[in-house]
Design an enzyme around this catalytic site. Structure first.
Site, PDB file in Angstrom:
ATOM      1  N   THR A 223       0.739  -1.268   0.060  1.00  0.00           N
ATOM      2  CA  THR A 223      -0.104   0.190  -0.226  1.00  0.00           C
ATOM      3  C   THR A 223       0.711   1.276   0.020  1.00  0.00           C
ATOM      4  O   THR A 223       1.866   1.155   0.775  1.00  0.00           O
ATOM      5  CB  THR A 223      -1.087  -0.084   1.294  1.00  0.00           C
ATOM      6  N   ARG A 251     -14.380  -6.341  -1.146  1.00  0.00           N
ATOM      7  CA  ARG A 251     -13.763  -6.119   0.216  1.00  0.00           C
ATOM      8  C   ARG A 251     -13.131  -4.550   0.063  1.00  0.00           C
ATOM      9  O   ARG A 251     -12.544  -4.309  -0.757  1.00  0.00           O
ATOM     10  CB  ARG A 251     -12.530  -7.278   0.569  1.00  0.00           C
ATOM     11  N   GLY A 253     -10.549  -2.219   2.483  1.00  0.00           N
ATOM     12  CA  GLY A 253      -9.989  -1.857   3.778  1.00  0.00           C
ATOM     13  C   GLY A 253      -9.919  -0.526   4.341  1.00  0.00           C
ATOM     14  O   GLY A 253     -10.963   0.336   3.831  1.00  0.00           O
ATOM     15  N   ASP A 254      -8.867   0.011   4.934  1.00  0.00           N
ATOM     16  CA  ASP A 254      -8.759   1.334   5.423  1.00  0.00           C
ATOM     17  C   ASP A 254      -8.433   2.342   4.527  1.00  0.00           C
ATOM     18  O   ASP A 254      -8.688   3.482   4.703  1.00  0.00           O
ATOM     19  CB  ASP A 254      -7.932   1.259   6.716  1.00  0.00           C
ATOM     20  N   THR A 274      -0.602   2.179   6.580  1.00  0.00           N
ATOM     21  CA  THR A 274      -0.649   0.785   5.746  1.00  0.00           C
ATOM     22  C   THR A 274      -0.536  -0.265   6.471  1.00  0.00           C
ATOM     23  O   THR A 274       0.093  -0.205   7.805  1.00  0.00           O
ATOM     24  CB  THR A 274       0.939   0.889   5.113  1.00  0.00           C
ATOM     25  N   GLY A 275      -1.156  -1.440   6.449  1.00  0.00           N
ATOM     26  CA  GLY A 275      -1.096  -2.539   7.234  1.00  0.00           C
ATOM     27  C   GLY A 275      -2.433  -3.264   6.944  1.00  0.00           C
ATOM     28  O   GLY A 275      -2.906  -3.333   5.854  1.00  0.00           O
ATOM     29  N   GLY A 277      -5.925  -3.753   7.178  1.00  0.00           N
ATOM     30  CA  GLY A 277      -7.011  -2.803   7.065  1.00  0.00           C
ATOM     31  C   GLY A 277      -8.014  -2.799   8.004  1.00  0.00           C
ATOM     32  O   GLY A 277      -8.465  -1.712   8.598  1.00  0.00           O
TER      33      GLY A 277
END
Length: 363
Positions: A223, A251, A253-254, A274-275, A277
């Site tokens: 990301t 899906r 994510g964040d 980043t990680g 989400g």
């Protein structure tokens, strides 16, 4: 004769009792800068990565590049990718452009680089497709734009900016977001534009029943994001991603979620995450960092460390952030094994970090 009770007495007493119970838990300061005691000891001590920073980027958190396993060509490719993004944003700032234009320019370069999990190098969904997410936020008025699940936008961060500037909405998703981007002048691409051998191999590995969960998680990297501080002290942040390998179709994510993957507020802080989400969404990661700075009195390094190293792991996730305050103080904590990132300072210096032991104070 006993006086009659006044009607407001009971509610007032109840309010005082409630306040007395809550006050000890609030983070009051007795003077001077906030102490980062709450964050200290949870995976290290909060530290400032650099000062006088005007732009920073990240290329994702996850499995680290290891010196002993990384050849010179691969190392150079990652450093060049980060540096090229920094130069693109730096050019905007040096020309008098604002922080929003700078983060968009930086992220576009990373989206076009197949090394990173955004744009050209996006990972595959479980049905072997590509669904991309991005967001951007302007700190002066908290304006924001985002797209989620787009399949035909070469540079999702630019589509996100168009949502912010040309609509009354914050997020558009799916086919409607693709159509809006095309109507707004962004040339659409076909799904095969995003195909890379590396990401295909990662999908095959993730679908292999013999692949361990740890190995599948280890491939979740890439990301991208950027934060910037312009000459008018304006802050901005942007984040873009292809998501996670073998994710369910649909899906999100964040990365496109304001307050989870991206946040910026002038006079306060700009953050890109980043990680994992789902955990960053549940922990409202980037907004929490901003609130700890604004309302908790923490400096940017302590606030970012508290969230990334203290709070999110308790929710079951790892990752990192790049965070920049209004004075140009930069922090980049990560609880994952590694995080690719770099920054540019006001005097023009560009620094890239691709190995874990390069970070100032290492995590």
């Amino acid at each position: 004769m006993r006086p009659r009770p006044r009607p407001w007495t009971a509610p007032a007493l109840a309010l005082l009792v409630t306040a007395a119970a809550v006050l000890p838990a609030l983070p009051f300061r007795t003077g001077g800068p906030a102490e980062p005691a709450a964050a200290a000891g949870r995976g290290g001590t909060p530290h400032t990565e650099a000062r006088h920073v005007v732009l920073a980027v990240h290329g994702g958190a996850g499995t680290a590049l290891r010196r002993q396993d990384t050849d010179a060509r691969t190392e150079k490719a990652y450093r060049d990718g980060l540096a090229d993004a920094l130069r693109a944003g730096q050019k905007i700032l040096r020309g008098g452009g604002d922080s929003v234009a700078a983060v968009e320019a930086a992220v576009r370069v990373l989206e076009d680089d197949p090394l990173f999990n955004a744009g050209r190098g996006a990972v595959f969904t479980e049905d072997a497709g590509h669904e991309l997410d991005a967001s951007i936020m302007r700190g002066s008025d908290l304006a924001a734009g985002a797209v989620a699940g787009v399949r035909h936008v070469r540079n999702p961060v630019s589509a996100a900016r168009l949502v912010m500037e040309r609509t009354r909405h914050v997020m558009l998703a799916g086919e409607a977001a693709d159509a809006f981007a095309a109507r707004s002048g962004l040339t659409p691409v076909t799904q095969d534009y995003f195909w890379t051998q590396k990401r295909w191999d990662e999908l095959m590995k993730a679908k292999n029943p013999r692949t361990t969960a740890a190995a599948r998680d280890g491939s979740m990297t890439g990301t991208v994001g950027a934060v910037a501080l312009d000459g008018r002290r304006g802050l901005a942040a942007a984040t873009s991603t292809g998501g996670t390998t073998n994710k369910m179709a649909g899906r999100v994510g964040d990365s496109p979620v304001v307050g989870a993957g991206t946040y910026a507020k002038d006079g306060n802080v700009a953050v890109s995450a980043t990680g994992q989400g789902e955990v960053f969404i549940r922990g409202a990661a980037t907004a929490t960092i901003s609130h700890l700075v604004e309302f908790g009195g923490m400096d940017v390094a302590a606030a970012a460390h508290e969230v990334v190293m203290g709070r999110l792991p308790k929710l079951g996730g790892t990752g990192g952030v790049i965070a920049l305050d209004a004075q140009g103080t930069y922090a980049a904590p990560h609880s994952s094994e590694g995080m690719l990132h770099g920054y540019a300072t006001a005097d023009g210096r560009i620094v890239t970090r691709v190995f874990p032991d390069e970070a100032a104070g290492r995590r």
